[in-house]
Structure formats: C-alpha cells, structure tokens
Design an enzyme around this catalytic site. Structure first.
Site, PDB file in Angstrom:
ATOM      1  N   CYS A  92       0.836  -1.205   0.000  1.00 26.15           N
ATOM      2  CA  CYS A  92       0.000   0.000   0.000  1.00 26.15           C
ATOM      3  C   CYS A  92       0.869   1.253   0.000  1.00 26.15           C
ATOM      4  CB  CYS A  92      -0.914  -0.039   1.223  1.00 26.15           C
ATOM      5  SG  CYS A  92      -1.593   1.567   1.647  1.00 26.15           S
ATOM      6  N   CYS A 150       0.805   3.301   3.192  1.00 23.41           N
ATOM      7  CA  CYS A 150       1.615   2.732   4.271  1.00 23.41           C
ATOM      8  C   CYS A 150       3.081   3.050   4.003  1.00 23.41           C
ATOM      9  CB  CYS A 150       1.425   1.214   4.346  1.00 23.41           C
ATOM     10  SG  CYS A 150      -0.278   0.716   4.670  1.00 23.41           S
TER      11      CYS A 150
END
Ligand code: SF4
Length: 464
Positions: A384, A387
């Site tokens: 992600c 993230c």
C-alpha cells in the site's frame, strides 16, 4: 432540434454522426433557439474574436435512445480536419518540460493541440490555468462540470471568470435520468452513508468522460503538493491513464498538468500579482473547492485535501477524475507493480522499536482489559502506497517513544488476516492506526490523515 448560434456567417454542423444534420449558425452577438434544437436554453452568447474559430464539440457521445436527456451541454461545432496519428514519447516530453515554467508548458500544450484541447476548470485556484492560457495569447477553451451541487459562490465565480476573460465556459451537466435514479433510490445525501464514489460517478465522472471524448488533450490543475499520497508523481504531461479521447481507446488522450511542480503558495502569489478573480469561498477558509456538501473549510496547518470527503478514509480521497494516481488493488489484494519478480513483496516498518504482531498477538491485545502498557499499532499492507508513505515517520515515532512506556507495533492485515482485521480491528483501509489504552479493551482508531511524527505523538499524548 438543433442549436442556432447566429454569427459571423459561419455555418457549423455537429461532429457527431447522430447529429449530422443538426446545422447551426454562429453569431457573435445573439443566440436563438431554433425549432431544430432543444439542447441549450436561450441565452446571449458572446465569443471573443479568438474563440470564434472552429470548435469541436466537447460532448462527442452519441445520443442514447430512450433518454430524455439526449446529450447535455452540447456545444455544436464544425468538423475538424483529420490529423495523422501522432506518435510521441510523452515520457520524454515530460522530462524535457520538467523544469519549464507553467506558462511555457501551457503555451506548448495550446500550440500543439489548438482547439482539440481544453482546460478543466473546477472553480478554485485552478483559475491560474486560465490566466496562463490567456497570457500565451493563443485561443483556448475551458470546460467545467456543473454537478448541480456547487456552492452559490462557485457559480458567481464562474460568471466573474467568464466576464473577466470574455469567454464562455463549456459546462457539462450530469444525465438527469441518472441523477433522478440515484436520488430517488438513495436520497440526496447518500454519499455520507456509502461513500462519494457513486454520486461522483454520476455527477462528475460520466460528464467528464463525455467531455473528454471530444478532445485529444486536456489541461488540469493537478499539483504534486495537493495530495502527497496520490499526486506526488504527477508529471507535467502524460498519456491519460484513465480516460479516452476523440479517437477512442487507450492512449487516445493526453493530460497536461502545467502546475504540477508549483507549490500552492506560489499559485496564490501568482493570482494576487495578476489580479485574477478568485472564488470568495477561499476567504472563508476553503482551500480545495468541490461540491457544497462534500467540501469544507480547513484549519490553518490542515492539509487542503482534509477539506474534501473528510468522513471517508484516505485511500478513497480521489474522485475518480484522476484515478490513475491510485494503483488499484488487484483481486488477490496485491498491487501488481509493487510485487517482486518472485511474487513476494518487501515488508515495511522494519525497526527494532516496532514489534511485529501476529494474529494471536493481536487477539491477546484485544482480550486484555488491563494492559501493563498502552499500545499503538498500525494495521498495514506492505504494497500500500499510503503505508509506504508513512513508513519513515512511523519508524521515527517509534524511536521517539522508546522508553516512554508506550509499545509500538505493526500488524500485517492484508491477505488471510484482512477479514479478521475488518471484523475485529475496524480496518476500513490501509493504513489503520489503533491505540489500545491501558485500562480499556476497546481500541481507539486514529482518524486523521496526518501521519507525521508530531501528529502521531499528539494523538498518543492525548490518550495515554
Ligand atoms: Fe456528489 Fe459530493 Fe461527488 Fe459532488 S463531490 S458529485 S455531491 S459525492
């Protein structure tokens, strides 16, 4: 029915084959509805001399049978001579223009595409694009999406811009049948319940798609600093990764982002210097401006994107208009372009100050009502990009908390753990950050999109 713009003795016919016989005439002083046209309401239409040249219809979508809205916001226009297909290396062009000024980039775009390019104007500080286009001295076109949900201030601003530049903005409207179906089924504020995507699709994305089908290129006000997660890679020019242009098919549309490298402050300095009209909402604290129910003022220091769809998680903070910025999650939950050749993906948040929690560890944490120490845990997926974007600050944050008595952890919550995390840990999107207080079993979710060290520290200090 057909439009009748009576002007300059220029007779135009719509480029759409379904409207081939809809002949219109353009006049610089008056606009009259004829018995062959019901697509635009009567109004006085003034075109600057520059804009009285041939114009291609923005809306190239063919008429849909059965719809009471044949095709909204059509600007009838002449056919344009077919051009040979141009093969150009836009990645190279983006590199060549990377250090060029917005004015140079705008000039290049308008020179290259003439009346087959248009500026997408949202009614905010992207009025700078119109000013840059004006400064080039070249003819230019502007279109805007009237979703029906804009603030009154924005409509007044549109009018002020039209008068200031002596232009007509080519408005695109949603299909009334689609809006009707949405509102009758789900109400006027369904986006607060189940997300903004559906409403945006009807009121914005589809009208935009129709507009772009009549163009070979468009110009946007996207900037790298607008949404660090999703727009940090915006090039000054690119083949549009989402929408199709006049010729149809992938690669048929080019997107120009002349202010990609310009900071928000510099845009505002430019607008002030050039005495450009601005949306009065800005004076009320609005930075990013969209539809009235989905836009709010932000506080000093808050990121401008926090004023849009603030009730949703960060991952969805794109309207679909620039969806190519978000790498879609594939069926197996991984992003294909971040996978290694062997199918694995590197882990993130690797630090001795961050404890790697397994499923039993998380279950234990959830069960405890009286923990020895409070915990803060990030639920993440290594693929992600949001993230990844917070990795450095989370590692620094963990280092800062070392010895403070607060434990910092991470739990990889994609794949097999996703369902558990969604049910038990409030996972809506990645990353989700949870604080487990010392004397309560119930974790508290961190709701801000600001994931810098100071913001995370303030969150923990307020709760521990
Ligand atoms: Fe609908 Fe809000 Fe999207 Fe506007 S911004 S189209 S009101 S969901």
């Amino acid at each position: 029915m057909a439009l009748a713009f009576i002007s300059n003795s220029i007779a135009f016919s719509s480029s759409s084959s379904s409207r081939a016989e809809q002949v219109v005439q353009l006049n610089s002083t008056s606009f009259q509805p004829s018995d062959r046209c019901h697509l635009v309401s009567p109004a006085v239409l003034k075109l600057s001399p520059k804009r009285s040249r041939s114009v291609k219809a923005l809306n190239a979508e063919s008429r849909r049978s059965g719809s009471i809205v044949p095709s909204a916001a059509i600007t009838c226009a002449p056919d344009v001579m077919e051009k040979p297909v141009e093969v150009e290396d836009f990645e190279q062009l983006a590199k060549d223009l990377e250090n060029s000024s917005p004015l140079e980039i705008m000039d290049k775009a308008l020179e290259k595409y003439g009346n087959e390019i248009a500026i997408a104007f949202s009614g905010a500080e992207d009025v700078a694009l119109i000013e840059y286009a004006h400064l080039t001295g070249r003819p230019f076109r502007v279109f805007s999406l009237d979703t029906g949900r804009l603030n009154p201030e924005t409509y007044k601003f549109f009018d002020a811009v039209e008068k200031h530049y002596n232009i007509r903005i080519e408005y695109m409207f949603p299909d009334s049948v689609e809006v009707q179906a949405l509102v009758r089924t789900k109400g006027l504020f369904s986006f607060y319940e189940d997300g903004h995507q559906e409403c945006c699709r009807v009121r914005k994305v589809r009208p935009l798609r129709r507009a772009l089908k009549g163009l070979r290129a468009w110009i946007t006000g996207q900037r790298k600093d607008q949404s660090p997660g999703t727009r940090s890679q915006v090039p000054v020019v690119q083949v549009d990764p989402v929408f199709e242009g006049l010729d149809g098919g992938s690669g048929s549309l080019v997107k120009w982002n002349p202010v990609a490298n310009v900071a928000g402050n510099d845009i505002w300095n430019f607008l002030r210097t050039m005495d450009v009209p601005i949306n009065s909402l800005h004076a009320q604290g609005y930075v990013s401006i969209g539809c009235e129910p989905c836009t709010r003022a932000v506080l000093p220091g808050q990121h401008e994107r926090e004023g849009r769809w603030w009730w949703e998680d960060a991952k969805a903070k794109e309207c679909g208009l620039h969806k190519g910025n978000i790498k879609e999650e594939t069926v197996n939950g991984n992003e294909s372009d971040t996978l290694h050749a062997n199918g694995s993906v590197s882990d993130i948040f690797n630090s001795s100050d961050i404890l790697n929690l397994t499923r039993p560890g998380m279950e234990n944490l959830l069960k405890m009502e009286d923990r020895k120490d409070p915990w803060i845990v990030v639920l993440y997926a290594p693929w992600c990009q949001f993230c990844q974007a917070m990795e450095a600050s989370y590692v620094e944050f963990a280092e800062k908390l070392g010895g403070s008595g607060v434990k910092v952890g991470k739990f990889r919550a994609d794949g097999d753990e996703k369902a558990f995390a969604q049910q038990e840990l409030q996972l809506g999107s990645f990353p989700t950050i949870l604080f487990f207080p010392k004397h309560s079993s119930r974790p508290i979710k961190y709701s801000s999109e600001k994931r810098d060290v100071d913001s995370l520290t303030a969150f923990v200090s307020a709760l521990r």
